[in-house]
Scaffold this motif. Structure first.
Motif, mmCIF file in Angstrom:
data_model
loop_
_atom_site.group_PDB
_atom_site.id
_atom_site.type_symbol
_atom_site.label_atom_id
_atom_site.label_comp_id
_atom_site.label_asym_id
_atom_site.label_seq_id
_atom_site.Cartn_x
_atom_site.Cartn_y
_atom_site.Cartn_z
ATOM 1 N N HIS A 111 -15.320 -6.074 15.986
ATOM 2 C CA HIS A 111 -16.559 -5.322 16.169
ATOM 3 C C HIS A 111 -17.545 -5.549 15.018
ATOM 4 N N ASP A 112 -17.328 -6.636 14.251
ATOM 5 C CA ASP A 112 -18.218 -7.012 13.141
ATOM 6 C C ASP A 112 -18.364 -5.899 12.099
ATOM 7 N N ASP A 113 -17.277 -5.155 11.909
ATOM 8 C CA ASP A 113 -17.251 -4.089 10.903
ATOM 9 C C ASP A 113 -16.591 -4.644 9.641
ATOM 10 N N ARG A 114 -17.389 -5.249 8.768
ATOM 11 C CA ARG A 114 -16.855 -5.910 7.571
ATOM 12 C C ARG A 114 -16.176 -4.916 6.634
ATOM 13 N N LYS A 115 -16.748 -3.732 6.500
ATOM 14 C CA LYS A 115 -16.158 -2.719 5.614
ATOM 15 C C LYS A 115 -14.793 -2.273 6.134
ATOM 16 N N GLY A 116 -14.688 -2.043 7.440
ATOM 17 C CA GLY A 116 -13.404 -1.665 8.022
ATOM 18 C C GLY A 116 -12.363 -2.753 7.876
ATOM 19 N N LEU A 117 -12.780 -4.005 8.030
ATOM 20 C CA LEU A 117 -11.876 -5.143 7.851
ATOM 21 C C LEU A 117 -11.305 -5.162 6.440
ATOM 22 N N ILE A 118 -12.177 -5.043 5.446
ATOM 23 C CA ILE A 118 -11.735 -5.095 4.048
ATOM 24 C C ILE A 118 -10.857 -3.896 3.709
ATOM 25 N N ASN A 119 -11.255 -2.712 4.144
ATOM 26 C CA ASN A 119 -10.453 -1.518 3.854
ATOM 27 C C ASN A 119 -9.070 -1.605 4.497
ATOM 28 N N GLY A 120 -9.024 -2.078 5.744
ATOM 29 C CA GLY A 120 -7.738 -2.224 6.422
ATOM 30 C C GLY A 120 -6.829 -3.221 5.721
ATOM 31 N N LEU A 121 -7.403 -4.334 5.249
ATOM 32 C CA LEU A 121 -6.608 -5.338 4.547
ATOM 33 C C LEU A 121 -6.147 -4.834 3.187
ATOM 34 N N VAL A 122 -7.005 -4.089 2.485
ATOM 35 C CA VAL A 122 -6.607 -3.526 1.185
ATOM 36 C C VAL A 122 -5.392 -2.619 1.361
ATOM 37 N N LEU A 123 -5.443 -1.753 2.380
ATOM 38 C CA LEU A 123 -4.325 -0.845 2.628
ATOM 39 C C LEU A 123 -3.069 -1.618 3.024
ATOM 40 N N THR A 124 -3.217 -2.653 3.850
ATOM 41 C CA THR A 124 -2.057 -3.424 4.292
ATOM 42 C C THR A 124 -1.400 -4.145 3.131
ATOM 43 N N VAL A 125 -2.203 -4.772 2.284
ATOM 44 C CA VAL A 125 -1.656 -5.464 1.118
ATOM 45 C C VAL A 125 -0.967 -4.463 0.187
ATOM 46 N N GLY A 126 -1.594 -3.304 -0.029
ATOM 47 C CA GLY A 126 -0.990 -2.275 -0.875
ATOM 48 C C GLY A 126 0.340 -1.792 -0.330
ATOM 49 N N LEU A 127 0.424 -1.584 0.984
ATOM 50 C CA LEU A 127 1.672 -1.155 1.602
ATOM 51 C C LEU A 127 2.739 -2.245 1.513
ATOM 52 N N GLY A 128 2.324 -3.502 1.626
ATOM 53 C CA GLY A 128 3.271 -4.608 1.483
ATOM 54 C C GLY A 128 3.860 -4.663 0.084
ATOM 55 N N VAL A 129 3.017 -4.468 -0.931
ATOM 56 C CA VAL A 129 3.491 -4.441 -2.318
ATOM 57 C C VAL A 129 4.427 -3.252 -2.531
ATOM 58 N N LEU A 130 4.077 -2.090 -1.970
ATOM 59 C CA LEU A 130 4.911 -0.899 -2.107
ATOM 60 C C LEU A 130 6.284 -1.122 -1.468
ATOM 61 N N PHE A 131 6.319 -1.745 -0.302
ATOM 62 C CA PHE A 131 7.592 -2.049 0.356
ATOM 63 C C PHE A 131 8.466 -2.906 -0.559
ATOM 64 N N SER A 132 7.883 -3.930 -1.156
ATOM 65 C CA SER A 132 8.656 -4.824 -2.027
ATOM 66 C C SER A 132 9.220 -4.079 -3.226
ATOM 67 N N PHE A 133 8.435 -3.196 -3.828
ATOM 68 C CA PHE A 133 8.923 -2.438 -4.979
ATOM 69 C C PHE A 133 10.065 -1.499 -4.583
ATOM 70 N N VAL A 134 9.947 -0.862 -3.420
ATOM 71 C CA VAL A 134 11.014 0.032 -2.964
ATOM 72 C C VAL A 134 12.299 -0.762 -2.712
ATOM 73 N N GLN A 135 12.169 -1.956 -2.117
ATOM 74 C CA GLN A 135 13.363 -2.754 -1.848
ATOM 75 C C GLN A 135 13.997 -3.269 -3.137
ATOM 76 N N ILE A 136 13.184 -3.647 -4.103
ATOM 77 C CA ILE A 136 13.723 -4.083 -5.396
ATOM 78 C C ILE A 136 14.491 -2.937 -6.050
#
Length: 296
Positions: A179-204
């Motif tokens: 829907h050409d929502d650049r802000k939503g795209l960036i915010n969604g990716l920031v949260l996804t990357v953050g959650l991915g990093v959090l998952f890795s730390f919990v597993q470690i």
């Protein structure tokens, strides 16, 4: 002829000569030599080739191969992005890129099937007789006697929630892009990357406090191989999405052309689904009735 090549009357893209396949092969060969030398060193052996002992330079050789591979990945994918910006990714080319990603994910599915096969072979048939009776290693039960397991509804459940949330945030980012929502795209990716990093730390953290080790039993071996390779895929997927985030901030993606992001989203959903099977089979089902380690 030059004009015909510059402006072909078809939807296919004839790429320019590229050094990346050859360079990537060289890097893989060097890394493999370094890896074999490393393993020979760990068991007290050596690897003599061309009049020199590769085991003495194992770190250096492996590092060179890895750097060549990483440079190849950067250069090759940069060229692919450049080709997309130049308009070479026509409808047919884009379709074939999607076929390639689907085939790659299918190969990854079979990779994990191998680890699940090993796990279920050991867990469903703890008394099976090969050259050595398996019961000697398992006590005839699963999990093996003497093994204390992780509480599936503690850290593993946290990581399940984290990955499910990350699946929703990457989907949010995808819909925002459509829907050409650049802000939503960036915010969604920031949260996804953050959650991915959090998952890795919990597993470690979970691995550091696990009440069993890789070499303790067949339970530890199958557990760490299956969950560890999944953790590695989460790490790769996080980098994949981080690159997409950087590209999104640069304005690379559009609602009409965004296969790089789409491929990353497919890969991340694949990682999500594999974790659900791991959680249900290895953490929940396999720990049923077994003693749970205190504090885990």
């Amino acid at each position: 002829m030059a004009d015909a090549h510059a402006k072909p009357n078809h939807d296919y893209h004839i790429i320019d000569p590229s050094p990346w396949p050859f360079l990537g092969s060289v890097g893989a060969l060097i890394a493999a030599l370094g890896g074999v030398a490393w393993m020979q060193y760990l068991k007290g052996g050596s690897l003599h080739l061309f009049g020199m002992d590769f085991a003495s330079a194992r770190y250096f050789i492996f590092a060179i191969g890895l750097l060549v591979i990483l440079y190849t990945m950067y250069g090759w994918w940069s060229d692919t992005i450049k080709e997309a910006h130049e308009g070479h990714h026509t409808r047919v080319v884009s379709l074939h890129l999607r076929y390639g990603m689907i085939m790659f994910i299918a190969s990854e599915v079979m990779f994990f099937v191998a680890w699940f096969w090993a796990f279920f072979d050991a867990s469903l048939f703890p008394n099976e007789v090969h050259q050595v009776t398996r019961a000697e290693f398992t006590g005839g039960v699963w999990p093996p006697k003497g093994i204390e397991v992780l509480d599936p509804f503690h850290l593993p459940l946290y990581n399940t929630i984290i990955l499910l949330l990350s699946g929703t945030t990457v989907t949010w980012a995808h819909h925002a892009l459509l829907h050409d929502d650049r802000k939503g795209l960036i915010n969604g990716l920031v949260l996804t990357v953050g959650l991915g990093v959090l998952f890795s730390f919990v597993q470690i953290y979970e691995y550091m406090h696990a009440p069993f080790a890789f070499a303790d039993s067949i339970y530890g071996a199958t557990f760490f191989m299956a969950t560890g390779f999944h953790g590695f895929h989460v790490f790769i997927g996080t980098i994949f999405l981080l690159v997409c985030l950087i590209r999104a901030m640069r304005g690379d993606f559009t609602s009409k052309q965004h296969f790089g992001f789409e491929a990353a989203a497919w890969y991340w959903h694949f990682v999500d689904v594999v974790w659900l099977f791991l959680f249900a089979c290895i953490y929940v089902w396999a720990s049923s009735g077994a003693p749970i380690a205190a504090g885990h």
